[in-house]
Design an enzyme around this catalytic site. Structure first.
Site, PDB file in Angstrom:
ATOM      1  N   HIS A  17       0.705  -1.613   0.153  1.00  0.00           N
ATOM      2  CA  HIS A  17       0.115  -0.302   0.023  1.00  0.00           C
ATOM      3  C   HIS A  17       0.796   1.125   0.239  1.00  0.00           C
ATOM      4  O   HIS A  17       0.311   2.270  -0.954  1.00  0.00           O
ATOM      5  CB  HIS A  17      -0.571   0.331   1.012  1.00  0.00           C
ATOM      6  CG  HIS A  17      -1.541  -1.013   1.454  1.00  0.00           C
ATOM      7  ND1 HIS A  17      -2.373  -2.122   2.560  1.00  0.00           N
ATOM      8  CD2 HIS A  17      -2.701  -2.110   0.347  1.00  0.00           C
ATOM      9  CE1 HIS A  17      -3.291  -2.332   2.317  1.00  0.00           C
ATOM     10  NE2 HIS A  17      -3.708  -2.011   1.211  1.00  0.00           N
ATOM     11  N   LYS A  41     -15.212  -8.056   5.566  1.00  0.00           N
ATOM     12  CA  LYS A  41     -13.914  -9.317   6.194  1.00  0.00           C
ATOM     13  C   LYS A  41     -13.352  -9.413   7.719  1.00  0.00           C
ATOM     14  O   LYS A  41     -14.082  -8.254   8.498  1.00  0.00           O
ATOM     15  CB  LYS A  41     -12.153  -8.578   4.968  1.00  0.00           C
ATOM     16  CG  LYS A  41     -12.459  -8.378   3.795  1.00  0.00           C
ATOM     17  CD  LYS A  41     -11.570  -7.206   3.297  1.00  0.00           C
ATOM     18  CE  LYS A  41     -11.282  -7.336   2.093  1.00  0.00           C
ATOM     19  NZ  LYS A  41     -10.240  -6.428   1.563  1.00  0.00           N
ATOM     20  N   ARG A  90      -2.043  -6.373  -8.360  1.00  0.00           N
ATOM     21  CA  ARG A  90      -1.037  -6.615  -8.385  1.00  0.00           C
ATOM     22  C   ARG A  90      -1.550  -7.699  -9.234  1.00  0.00           C
ATOM     23  O   ARG A  90       0.131  -7.896  -9.095  1.00  0.00           O
ATOM     24  CB  ARG A  90      -0.859  -7.779  -6.777  1.00  0.00           C
ATOM     25  CG  ARG A  90      -0.875  -6.524  -5.514  1.00  0.00           C
ATOM     26  CD  ARG A  90      -1.001  -7.235  -4.307  1.00  0.00           C
ATOM     27  NE  ARG A  90      -2.686  -7.611  -4.385  1.00  0.00           N
ATOM     28  CZ  ARG A  90      -3.740  -7.636  -3.212  1.00  0.00           C
ATOM     29  NH1 ARG A  90      -3.207  -8.238  -2.341  1.00  0.00           N
ATOM     30  NH2 ARG A  90      -4.892  -7.248  -2.939  1.00  0.00           N
ATOM     31  N   SER A 127      -2.673  -7.873   2.873  1.00  0.00           N
ATOM     32  CA  SER A 127      -3.212  -7.363   4.684  1.00  0.00           C
ATOM     33  C   SER A 127      -2.785  -8.591   4.925  1.00  0.00           C
ATOM     34  O   SER A 127      -2.704  -9.141   5.768  1.00  0.00           O
ATOM     35  CB  SER A 127      -3.767  -6.944   4.697  1.00  0.00           C
ATOM     36  OG  SER A 127      -3.949  -5.274   4.377  1.00  0.00           O
TER      37      SER A 127
HETATM   38  O1  PNS Z   1     -10.804  -3.814  -1.005  1.00  0.00           O
HETATM   39  P1  PNS Z   1     -10.846  -3.008   0.605  1.00  0.00           P
HETATM   40  O2  PNS Z   1     -10.389  -2.886   1.641  1.00  0.00           O
HETATM   41  O3  PNS Z   1     -11.506  -4.779   0.830  1.00  0.00           O
HETATM   42  O4  PNS Z   1     -11.628  -2.200   0.564  1.00  0.00           O
HETATM   43  C1  PNS Z   1     -12.815  -1.691   1.327  1.00  0.00           C
HETATM   44  C2  PNS Z   1     -13.384  -0.789   1.221  1.00  0.00           C
HETATM   45  C3  PNS Z   1     -14.299  -0.272   2.728  1.00  0.00           C
HETATM   46  C4  PNS Z   1     -12.493   0.638   0.681  1.00  0.00           C
HETATM   47  C5  PNS Z   1     -14.542  -0.817  -0.154  1.00  0.00           C
HETATM   48  O5  PNS Z   1     -15.039  -1.826   0.491  1.00  0.00           O
HETATM   49  C6  PNS Z   1     -15.512   0.123  -0.045  1.00  0.00           C
HETATM   50  O6  PNS Z   1     -14.902   0.919  -0.773  1.00  0.00           O
HETATM   51  N1  PNS Z   1     -16.575   0.569   0.255  1.00  0.00           N
HETATM   52  C7  PNS Z   1     -17.370   1.430  -0.512  1.00  0.00           C
HETATM   53  C8  PNS Z   1     -18.923   1.364  -0.104  1.00  0.00           C
HETATM   54  C9  PNS Z   1     -18.893   1.389  -1.867  1.00  0.00           C
HETATM   55  O7  PNS Z   1     -19.144   2.188  -2.009  1.00  0.00           O
HETATM   56  N2  PNS Z   1     -19.856   0.234  -2.354  1.00  0.00           N
HETATM   57  C10 PNS Z   1     -19.755   0.131  -4.034  1.00  0.00           C
HETATM   58  C11 PNS Z   1     -18.606  -0.564  -5.143  1.00  0.00           C
HETATM   59  S1  PNS Z   1     -18.748  -0.171  -6.268  1.00  0.00           S
END
Ligand code: PNS
Length: 161
Positions: A17, A41, A90, A127
């Site tokens: 990151h 998660k 990645r 992570s």
């Molecule tokens: O990749 P990650 O770490 O699981 O991302 C977590 C997070 C909170 C950034 C992701 O789940 C997110 O962007 N959630 C916001 C909800 C949203 O906008 N959903 C529609 C995506 S098209």
């Protein structure tokens, strides 16, 4: 002025990151690293701890700020006036996962997603794997920033106590 958002759970932030933040900060005028919660998660660190670790990692990047968000990422982008979302890739699995979200977000508000290729030496770092290895007693030094390593070691000690 271009402002971009780099969203994620960052539970915890890794060197992968950090590399994406540094390289994205060189492309955009301002980068907002935004931590949210993915309900699907399991979480090791609470949101405050995740933001604290992110702030330490970004301390030497003057155009980077760290914020938390709830709800849709496109709404957060609109609230803070960000034109783009940045995501690190990645490999093919990340691309398959991220592409429909990028298309949905573009459909919803016109915000564009910019993909930054992960450094080849960090492509296996996530992570989830870092947590699994650390909690089972493996050595994750070199994969996470020093402050994160210390907090992971503390979690391991707490669980053993
Ligand atoms: O990749 P990650 O770490 O699981 O991302 C977590 C997070 C909170 C950034 C992701 O789940 C997110 O962007 N959630 C916001 C909800 C949203 O906008 N959903 C529609 C995506 S098209």
């Amino acid at each position: 002025m271009t402002r971009a958002v780099c969203p994620g759970s960052f539970d915890p932030v890794t060197n992968g990151h950090a590399d994406i933040f540094r390289r994205s900060a060189a492309i955009f005028d301002e980068l907002v690293v935004a931590t949210g919660t993915n309900p699907s998660k399991s979480r090791l660190f609470d949101p405050e701890a995740r933001m604290e670790m992110l702030r330490e990692v970004c301390a030497d990047l003057p155009n980077v700020t760290v914020m938390g968000f709830d709800g849709l990422i496109v709404d957060f982008c609109r609230e803070i006036g960000a034109q783009a979302i940045v995501k690190g890739l990645r490999g093919g699995n990340d691309y398959e996962f991220e592409l429909p979200m990028a298309q949905m977000n573009s459909h919803l508000t016109g915000v564009e997603t910019v993909f930054v290729a992960a450094d080849a030496s960090l492509g296996y770092v996530s992570s989830s794997l870092v947590k699994e290895v650390a909690l089972l007693g493996g050595d994750v030094s070199g994969l996470v920033p020093e402050g994160v390593l210390a907090r992971l070691q503390q979690k391991v000690a707490e669980r053993r106590a």
